[in-house]
Each structure stands twice: as structure tokens, then as C-alpha cells.
Write a protein that holds these residues in place. Structure first.
Motif, PDB file in Angstrom:
ATOM      1  N   THR A  25      43.190  36.440  27.726  1.00  0.00           N
ATOM      2  CA  THR A  25      43.031  37.604  28.596  1.00  0.00           C
ATOM      3  C   THR A  25      41.859  37.376  29.533  1.00  0.00           C
ATOM      4  OG1 THR A  25      43.839  39.061  26.835  1.00  0.00           O
ATOM      5  CG2 THR A  25      42.713  40.106  28.682  1.00  0.00           C
ATOM      6  N   GLU A  26      42.093  37.544  30.830  1.00  0.00           N
ATOM      7  CA  GLU A  26      41.036  37.408  31.827  1.00  0.00           C
ATOM      8  C   GLU A  26      40.951  38.716  32.614  1.00  0.00           C
ATOM      9  OE1 GLU A  26      41.675  33.975  34.248  1.00  0.00           O
ATOM     10  OE2 GLU A  26      42.132  32.684  32.534  1.00  0.00           O
ATOM     11  N   ILE A  27      39.799  39.363  32.548  1.00  0.00           N
ATOM     12  CA  ILE A  27      39.596  40.641  33.233  1.00  0.00           C
ATOM     13  C   ILE A  27      38.502  40.473  34.276  1.00  0.00           C
ATOM     14  CG2 ILE A  27      39.033  43.088  32.985  1.00  0.00           C
ATOM     15  CD1 ILE A  27      39.865  42.861  30.046  1.00  0.00           C
ATOM     16  N   THR A  28      38.807  40.843  35.508  1.00  0.00           N
ATOM     17  CA  THR A  28      37.837  40.769  36.604  1.00  0.00           C
ATOM     18  C   THR A  28      37.522  42.181  37.082  1.00  0.00           C
ATOM     19  OG1 THR A  28      38.712  38.626  37.311  1.00  0.00           O
ATOM     20  CG2 THR A  28      37.375  39.848  38.902  1.00  0.00           C
ATOM     21  N   PHE A  29      36.232  42.539  37.029  1.00  0.00           N
ATOM     22  CA  PHE A  29      35.795  43.871  37.438  1.00  0.00           C
ATOM     23  C   PHE A  29      35.161  43.832  38.825  1.00  0.00           C
ATOM     24  CE2 PHE A  29      35.690  44.601  32.804  1.00  0.00           C
ATOM     25  CZ  PHE A  29      36.338  45.827  32.737  1.00  0.00           C
ATOM     26  N   ARG A  30      35.460  44.880  39.610  1.00  0.00           N
ATOM     27  CA  ARG A  30      34.718  45.128  40.846  1.00  0.00           C
ATOM     28  C   ARG A  30      33.572  46.087  40.534  1.00  0.00           C
ATOM     29  NH1 ARG A  30      40.200  46.196  42.234  1.00  0.00           N
ATOM     30  NH2 ARG A  30      41.208  44.348  43.142  1.00  0.00           N
ATOM     31  N   GLN A  31      32.754  46.360  41.520  1.00  0.00           N
ATOM     32  CA  GLN A  31      31.589  47.198  41.298  1.00  0.00           C
ATOM     33  C   GLN A  31      31.959  48.601  40.829  1.00  0.00           C
ATOM     34  OE1 GLN A  31      28.474  45.749  41.681  1.00  0.00           O
ATOM     35  NE2 GLN A  31      27.722  47.573  40.623  1.00  0.00           N
ATOM     36  N   ASN A  32      33.083  49.116  41.305  1.00  0.00           N
ATOM     37  CA  ASN A  32      33.509  50.469  40.928  1.00  0.00           C
ATOM     38  C   ASN A  32      34.328  50.504  39.632  1.00  0.00           C
ATOM     39  OD1 ASN A  32      35.926  49.373  41.745  1.00  0.00           O
ATOM     40  ND2 ASN A  32      36.410  50.967  43.242  1.00  0.00           N
ATOM     41  N   LEU A  33      34.369  49.354  38.922  1.00  0.00           N
ATOM     42  CA  LEU A  33      35.062  49.197  37.637  1.00  0.00           C
ATOM     43  C   LEU A  33      36.582  49.210  37.756  1.00  0.00           C
ATOM     44  CD1 LEU A  33      32.791  51.241  35.206  1.00  0.00           C
ATOM     45  CD2 LEU A  33      32.688  48.819  35.833  1.00  0.00           C
ATOM     46  N   SER A  34      37.093  49.055  38.977  1.00  0.00           N
ATOM     47  CA  SER A  34      38.500  48.707  39.129  1.00  0.00           C
ATOM     48  C   SER A  34      38.589  47.193  39.027  1.00  0.00           C
ATOM     49  CB  SER A  34      39.034  49.196  40.482  1.00  0.00           C
ATOM     50  OG  SER A  34      38.393  48.497  41.547  1.00  0.00           O
ATOM     51  N   GLY A  35      39.788  46.645  39.066  1.00  0.00           N
ATOM     52  CA  GLY A  35      39.880  45.198  38.991  1.00  0.00           C
ATOM     53  C   GLY A  35      41.281  44.701  38.688  1.00  0.00           C
ATOM     54  N   GLU A  36      41.348  43.496  38.137  1.00  0.00           N
ATOM     55  CA  GLU A  36      42.612  42.879  37.770  1.00  0.00           C
ATOM     56  C   GLU A  36      42.526  42.307  36.364  1.00  0.00           C
ATOM     57  OE1 GLU A  36      44.099  39.990  40.491  1.00  0.00           O
ATOM     58  OE2 GLU A  36      44.294  41.410  42.155  1.00  0.00           O
ATOM     59  N   ILE A  37      43.664  42.252  35.699  1.00  0.00           N
ATOM     60  CA  ILE A  37      43.750  41.631  34.384  1.00  0.00           C
ATOM     61  C   ILE A  37      44.924  40.656  34.374  1.00  0.00           C
ATOM     62  CG2 ILE A  37      45.056  43.620  33.513  1.00  0.00           C
ATOM     63  CD1 ILE A  37      44.001  42.915  30.704  1.00  0.00           C
ATOM     64  N   LEU A  47      47.651  51.992  37.461  1.00  0.00           N
ATOM     65  CA  LEU A  47      48.043  50.648  37.056  1.00  0.00           C
ATOM     66  C   LEU A  47      49.106  50.116  38.015  1.00  0.00           C
ATOM     67  CD1 LEU A  47      47.674  48.450  34.880  1.00  0.00           C
ATOM     68  CD2 LEU A  47      49.571  49.491  33.631  1.00  0.00           C
ATOM     69  N   ASP A  48      48.871  48.906  38.542  1.00  0.00           N
ATOM     70  CA  ASP A  48      49.797  48.283  39.489  1.00  0.00           C
ATOM     71  C   ASP A  48      50.285  46.943  38.948  1.00  0.00           C
ATOM     72  OD1 ASP A  48      49.557  50.273  41.552  1.00  0.00           O
ATOM     73  OD2 ASP A  48      47.575  49.451  41.983  1.00  0.00           O
ATOM     74  N   PHE A  49      51.598  46.796  38.858  1.00  0.00           N
ATOM     75  CA  PHE A  49      52.196  45.530  38.457  1.00  0.00           C
ATOM     76  C   PHE A  49      52.083  44.554  39.615  1.00  0.00           C
ATOM     77  CE2 PHE A  49      55.799  42.639  38.422  1.00  0.00           C
ATOM     78  CZ  PHE A  49      55.783  42.149  37.125  1.00  0.00           C
ATOM     79  N   ILE A  50      51.570  43.339  39.351  1.00  0.00           N
ATOM     80  CA  ILE A  50      51.397  42.337  40.407  1.00  0.00           C
ATOM     81  C   ILE A  50      52.378  41.187  40.263  1.00  0.00           C
ATOM     82  CG2 ILE A  50      49.815  40.662  41.449  1.00  0.00           C
ATOM     83  CD1 ILE A  50      47.515  42.519  40.727  1.00  0.00           C
ATOM     84  N   PHE A  93      56.325  31.232  26.897  1.00  0.00           N
ATOM     85  CA  PHE A  93      55.038  31.400  27.570  1.00  0.00           C
ATOM     86  C   PHE A  93      55.163  32.484  28.632  1.00  0.00           C
ATOM     87  CE2 PHE A  93      55.311  27.109  25.984  1.00  0.00           C
ATOM     88  CZ  PHE A  93      54.068  26.880  25.416  1.00  0.00           C
ATOM     89  N   ILE A  94      54.269  33.463  28.572  1.00  0.00           N
ATOM     90  CA  ILE A  94      54.296  34.606  29.487  1.00  0.00           C
ATOM     91  C   ILE A  94      52.965  34.694  30.236  1.00  0.00           C
ATOM     92  CG2 ILE A  94      54.532  37.114  29.699  1.00  0.00           C
ATOM     93  CD1 ILE A  94      57.069  35.895  28.655  1.00  0.00           C
ATOM     94  N   ASN A  95      53.036  34.868  31.564  1.00  0.00           N
ATOM     95  CA  ASN A  95      51.868  35.203  32.379  1.00  0.00           C
ATOM     96  C   ASN A  95      52.170  36.515  33.092  1.00  0.00           C
ATOM     97  OD1 ASN A  95      50.908  32.696  31.650  1.00  0.00           O
ATOM     98  ND2 ASN A  95      50.301  32.099  33.708  1.00  0.00           N
ATOM     99  N   VAL A  96      51.320  37.519  32.913  1.00  0.00           N
ATOM    100  CA  VAL A  96      51.521  38.791  33.603  1.00  0.00           C
ATOM    101  C   VAL A  96      50.190  39.259  34.177  1.00  0.00           C
ATOM    102  CG1 VAL A  96      51.216  40.137  31.466  1.00  0.00           C
ATOM    103  CG2 VAL A  96      52.434  41.145  33.401  1.00  0.00           C
ATOM    104  N   ARG A  97      50.230  39.767  35.404  1.00  0.00           N
ATOM    105  CA  ARG A  97      49.003  40.212  36.078  1.00  0.00           C
ATOM    106  C   ARG A  97      49.180  41.653  36.552  1.00  0.00           C
ATOM    107  NH1 ARG A  97      44.801  37.410  38.532  1.00  0.00           N
ATOM    108  NH2 ARG A  97      45.947  35.437  38.308  1.00  0.00           N
ATOM    109  N   TYR A  98      48.140  42.451  36.297  1.00  0.00           N
ATOM    110  CA  TYR A  98      48.095  43.842  36.755  1.00  0.00           C
ATOM    111  C   TYR A  98      46.820  44.075  37.561  1.00  0.00           C
ATOM    112  CZ  TYR A  98      51.577  45.409  33.233  1.00  0.00           C
ATOM    113  OH  TYR A  98      52.711  45.608  32.471  1.00  0.00           O
ATOM    114  N   GLY A  99      46.868  45.074  38.429  1.00  0.00           N
ATOM    115  CA  GLY A  99      45.672  45.654  39.011  1.00  0.00           C
ATOM    116  C   GLY A  99      45.442  47.007  38.362  1.00  0.00           C
ATOM    117  N   PHE A 100      44.168  47.350  38.128  1.00  0.00           N
ATOM    118  CA  PHE A 100      43.860  48.658  37.537  1.00  0.00           C
ATOM    119  C   PHE A 100      42.743  49.324  38.335  1.00  0.00           C
ATOM    120  CE2 PHE A 100      41.282  45.470  35.356  1.00  0.00           C
ATOM    121  CZ  PHE A 100      40.017  46.021  35.360  1.00  0.00           C
ATOM    122  N   SER A 101      42.831  50.647  38.441  1.00  0.00           N
ATOM    123  CA  SER A 101      41.816  51.384  39.201  1.00  0.00           C
ATOM    124  C   SER A 101      40.892  52.192  38.306  1.00  0.00           C
ATOM    125  CB  SER A 101      42.485  52.315  40.219  1.00  0.00           C
ATOM    126  OG  SER A 101      43.307  53.267  39.560  1.00  0.00           O
TER     127      SER A 101
END
Length: 203
Positions: A26-38, A80-83, A95-103
């Protein structure tokens, strides 16, 4: 009564078995406002998938394997946004790779929590932001089952990486590299832990 107990124990063992058959990155990237992508990258043995289908216990699979279920989660979750989704297969593994954006953190929890119990909390205290994730909250498991998991699935793991908008200051375990922190748990040993396991990162 005895039959009911046996059935409950069988279900617990099956869920333990299925969870032991998976690797999760699991890789989670946060922006300053705590939104981001996983990004969730995981592999699961086809044996575990087939057991779930045959015994109609597919709800015990720790993560879905169909793209539609990931899309449905985004459709019903605010923020939550499916990417993207990618699936590959070998003879014995999927093997599964799934990416989301979260606000918001609630949307992030909808991805990583398979119940109403929120696994992730993010709090700002003073000049720091604290990320806390509940890795496991195990029910008692007998020693024979634990030893079986260690023997059959010794290399299965859970790996978590956090990338923050600024340099990481502390981690409860794992490694720090600039604005990223990472930890890896051996899954059979993690499942055999008799207490709660949490991971905390601050930046």
C-alpha cells in the motif's frame, strides 16, 4: 450448540487461511490538505480465490479481485475517485493494482477498512501531523493454526509506504527516507500476534 461452535471456528480458520494467502503493498501520498492518492498492489493465490468461490465465503477474501467492485466502492463513497485498475495472472497467482484518489480520511478508510472499524486516523497536534494505522486486532488463534500458517505461507507480507507533504519526523517502526516512511510486516507472524499492532508516523 456444538455444531454452531464448530461452524464459527471453521469460518474463522477459513478467513485466517485466505488472509494468509496474500501479499499487500500500500502506497499513500498525502497533500497538505490531507487529500491524496492511494495505490494498492496485491497478489493472492488462486487456491484462496477458488476456496472462496466453492465454499461461498468470498466475503472473507481480504480484498476483491473484480474491477467492478472497486468501481462500485468509489461510486458509493463520498470523496473517493476511482483512477485505475490492472490485473495480471500467472499459473498460481493473481496480481492486482488499483489506484484511488481521496479527498478526506473517511474516504481513505473506506478503502482500507472492511468493516465500520476505522483503521486510519490522521490528527494535527501542535506543529505536527500524526498518521496512525491499525494493522491488526487479532482474535485468539490456536497455536496449531499459527504454526500451519508459518509453514505454508512464510513469505507473505504487508508493506505500507506513506509519502507526506514534508519530511517525516518520527515512525514507530520501519524506515524514513526524506518525506517517506515505510514498514513491512511478515503476515503469518502478524496474524499470530496476540495484541493490537499499530503504526504511527508524524511529519
Amino acid at each position: 450448540m456444538k455444531t454452531r461452535i464448530i461452524k464459527i471456528l471453521s469460518i474463522l480458520f477459513l478467513s485466517f487461511f485466505l488472509f494468509s494467502c496474500i501479499n499487500i503493498d500500500t502506497e499513500i501520498t498525502f497533500r497538505q490538505n490531507l487529500s491524496g492518492e492511494i495505490l494498492i498492489k496485491y497478489s493472492i493465490s488462486k487456491a484462496a480465490i477458488n476456496i472462496g468461490k466453492i465454499d461461498k465465503y468470498d466475503n472473507f477474501l481480504p480484498l476483491p479481485v473484480e474491477e467492478q467492485k472497486f468501481r462500485e466502492l468509489a461510486a458509493i463513497t463520498n470523496g473517493l475517485d476511482f483512477i485505475s485498475f490492472r490485473q495480471e495472472e500467472t499459473e498460481g497467482e493473481v496480481f492486482i493494482n488499483v489506484r484511488y484518489g481521496f479527498s478526506n480520511i473517511e474516504a481513505l478508510n473506506a478503502i482500507v477498512s472492511n468493516s465500520n472499524d476505522k483503521k486510519i486516523e490522521v490528527q494535527r497536534r501542535g506543529d505536527r501531523t500524526y498518521y496512525t494505522q491499525k494493522i491488526s486486532n487479532n482474535k485468539p488463534i490456536n497455536e496449531e493454526t499459527i504454526e500451519l500458517a508459518k509453514a505454508l505461507f512464510p513469505d507473505r507480507y504487508v508493506n505500507i509506504k506513506i509519502t507526506a507533504p514534508q519530511n517525516i519526523r518520527t515512525v514507530s517502526s520501519g524506515e524514513i527516507t526524506g518525506n517517506s516512511a515505510q514498514v513491512r510486516y511478515n503476515l503469518p507472524q502478524l496474524l499470530s500476534n496476540k495484541g493490537n499492532v499499530t503504526w504511527e508516523v508524524s511529519w
